[in-house]
Enzyme design. Structure first.
Site, short mmCIF file in Angstrom:
data_model
loop_
_atom_site.label_atom_id
_atom_site.label_comp_id
_atom_site.label_asym_id
_atom_site.label_seq_id
_atom_site.Cartn_x
_atom_site.Cartn_y
_atom_site.Cartn_z
N GLY B 314 0.87 -1.16 0.05
CA GLY B 314 0.02 -0.22 -0.07
C GLY B 314 0.71 1.40 -0.04
O GLY B 314 1.85 1.17 -0.56
N GLU B 315 0.44 2.29 0.55
CA GLU B 315 1.06 3.58 0.72
C GLU B 315 1.12 4.35 -0.51
O GLU B 315 1.17 5.53 -0.71
CB GLU B 315 2.57 3.53 1.07
CG GLU B 315 2.83 2.78 2.23
CD GLU B 315 4.36 2.86 2.62
OE1 GLU B 315 5.12 3.41 1.88
OE2 GLU B 315 4.60 2.44 3.94
N GLY B 316 0.68 3.86 -1.43
CA GLY B 316 1.10 4.38 -3.05
C GLY B 316 2.14 3.73 -3.58
O GLY B 316 2.79 4.14 -4.52
#
Lengths: 349, 349
Positions: B314-316
């Site tokens: 995740g996080e980008g």
């Protein structure tokens, strides 16, 4: 021909635990960077350091022509090899565009193009073994002397790059008809039928594909059984492939990171791995080719390519497109904070 | 709540034939750049030009906390959301490293972190709806007012970026417990059971996973049947997810290229697509998540992610790692020579 002159050893594994520890204590759940973690570990081991770096990554494109093209195995005329080399020189090909954006230097080598490139000698390394191989339907593609010379030239190009401070080399190719060579190398060295190994090749329709199958089966009949990788390479290879094999083996000997493109270059990697299995420790297979023959090779060698974008172009385009991913693997290892650095709590399990 | 305020139209297809022609007459066999050709066509259509460009590509990371974490659905303590936001601010997280190398600007948004970030207000956009959602096992995660406010804030952030000349936005997230929200959104909106939708989540072992299954089933029982995407989002979402949905819809309305990260952000994209199916024309799903729930969403929406590196962070991070591939698609369209330019012969078929 001697195999023993390649002194390739697997990287020392003494550093593995420390590399894995460094990876595991980055601020992320264990294993959550997937393939990037494998790549970071592999490159750290190759370079024997916790802070690996790809220095002056350079893609070498080997170009050569194939006598078999006169049997109509490709819809493209043989001249396209020469035309595409000129396209590389002028910066208009896919591999130019991708290499520029990935920060990859390009070196173009005439390994045996059936056309004159002497007026481009400032932009192409002329290492022409001959103006194309012989027609492997009726002859060895090359003599053992030519094979030896081609492999030596590939090794010398690595030496030159190494001396300039390059520690990462990619391999690309151009050669109308060379997917036929790749299919034969795959068939012989992975022990599968021509039907399993054959690749449609660039721009090939169903009729040309049927014809290609028939021709390649005849080539296999003509040469009979062979097991020695160098014998197979001389019988069914291309000068660009032979030079690549010499290049790969020397680069592994020098403990460089070796980036392998799609199907054609994987067939050269297959030959190199048959000569020195330890060479695989230094190779990264960059792009999954849609060709069935490619999967035969990767299964046979037990390797997994980095990306799969459905590309089937060659040239080294797969290396150039994958390079930023490989750089990302190194970047997280070198630049991410650890849990301790960042004051982030670990999982409670 | 009105759905009709999003005026999203599919891109005009009038340019498609000319874009396809431009792609097909590059010096390469037809279709040989695979997914890169699809991406070039899609982005050309979004931007309605034969020479698309990603201008100031910006990744917005929405962070929020989840009341459900008190039920022990994640092995990480809730404080990790705040700690990771600070890690983003200091540049130590995976998404920082990858964004820097990909040339992606980062914007960090406090959508509802259960901790004070006011001393970082110069580095984080404080758009806190509340200090975390309510526990969705016993309540709506958020009120409809809060949902509306969160979606509006997401849209306003897009407006601000658009006014600065950004034409490409990526979405990332941080929120301990938000894979539970993603699983519920997937279960409700794709019509699958919790068992099919549930994702192991960051650092989750088998025991925590069994517990998570049990809790999420209870959450679904508590809320009963729901079909309206906004109702589902209010009941089971997070502030970071609601803000992302507003962000996605506004960005599509403004005809921006919208880059979607892994599982969590794909669940926000799912909500957006349920509200306005046309929004999918502007979205690029960047990285295949290993989670089974992710595949449920991509199958349901009929979309294929760009890369699959086995990442589940995740996080980008998936946006940042995929961006160079997307840039490669645009680069070949703009920079490669055509057969005519380069004097290269075409296939004979």
């Amino acid at each position: 021909l001697s195999y023993t002159r390649y002194d390739i050893k697997k990287p020392d594994t003494a550093l593995r635990a420390r590399l894995q520890h460094k990876i595991d204590f980055k601020t992320k759940p264990l294993g959550s960077l997937g393939r990037l973690e494998d790549l970071a570990l592999k490159i750290g081991e190759i370079q024997q350091t916790l802070t690996p770096q790809l220095k002056k990554p350079t893609l070498v494109i080997y170009a050569g022509d194939h006598g078999l093209t006169k049997e109509g195995v490709s819809p493209y005329p043989q001249e396209v090899t020469l035309q595409m080399v000129k396209n590389f020189i002028h910066g208009g090909a896919a591999v130019n565009v991708f290499s520029k954006h990935s920060g990859l230097d390009l070196v173009i080598v005439d390994a045996g193009v059936a056309g004159d490139l002497s007026d481009c000698a400032d932009r192409v390394l002329i290492r022409k073994i001959a103006a194309g191989t012989k027609n492997m339907l009726t002859s060895q593609a090359m003599t053992l002397d030519q094979l030896h010379k081609a492999m030596t030239e590939g090794a010398l190009i690595v030496d030159m790059l190494y001396d300039k401070g390059v520690n990462t080399v990619g391999l690309g190719e151009m050669g109308i008809g060379n997917s036929s060579s790749a299919a034969l190398l795959t068939s012989y060295l992975c022990g599968v039928s021509i039907d399993e190994a054959v690749e449609r090749g660039a721009g090939c329709n169903d009729e040309t594909l049927r014809h290609k199958h028939a021709i390649l089966k005849k080539v296999r009949e003509f040469h009979g059984e062979m097991h020695d990788p160098l014998q197979v390479l001389a019988a069914c290879g291309g000068f660009e492939l032979a030079m690549s094999v010499g290049h790969i083996l020397r680069a592994c000997e020098k403990k460089m990171v070796v980036l392998i493109d799609g199907y054609i270059m994987s067939s050269a990697a297959l030959v190199a791995a048959k000569i020195c299995p330890e060479a695989l420790s230094y190779m990264i297979f960059c792009h999954h080719s849609a060709s069935s023959g490619y999967s035969v090779i990767t299964r046979h060698l037990g390797v997994t390519p980095v990306i799969d974008l459905g590309m089937r172009l060659g040239e080294g385009s797969g290396v150039a497109v994958a390079l930023p991913i490989i750089q990302a693997a190194i970047a997280f290892l070198n630049e991410m904070a650890s849990f301790e650095d960042a004051g982030v709590s670990e999982a409670s399990q």
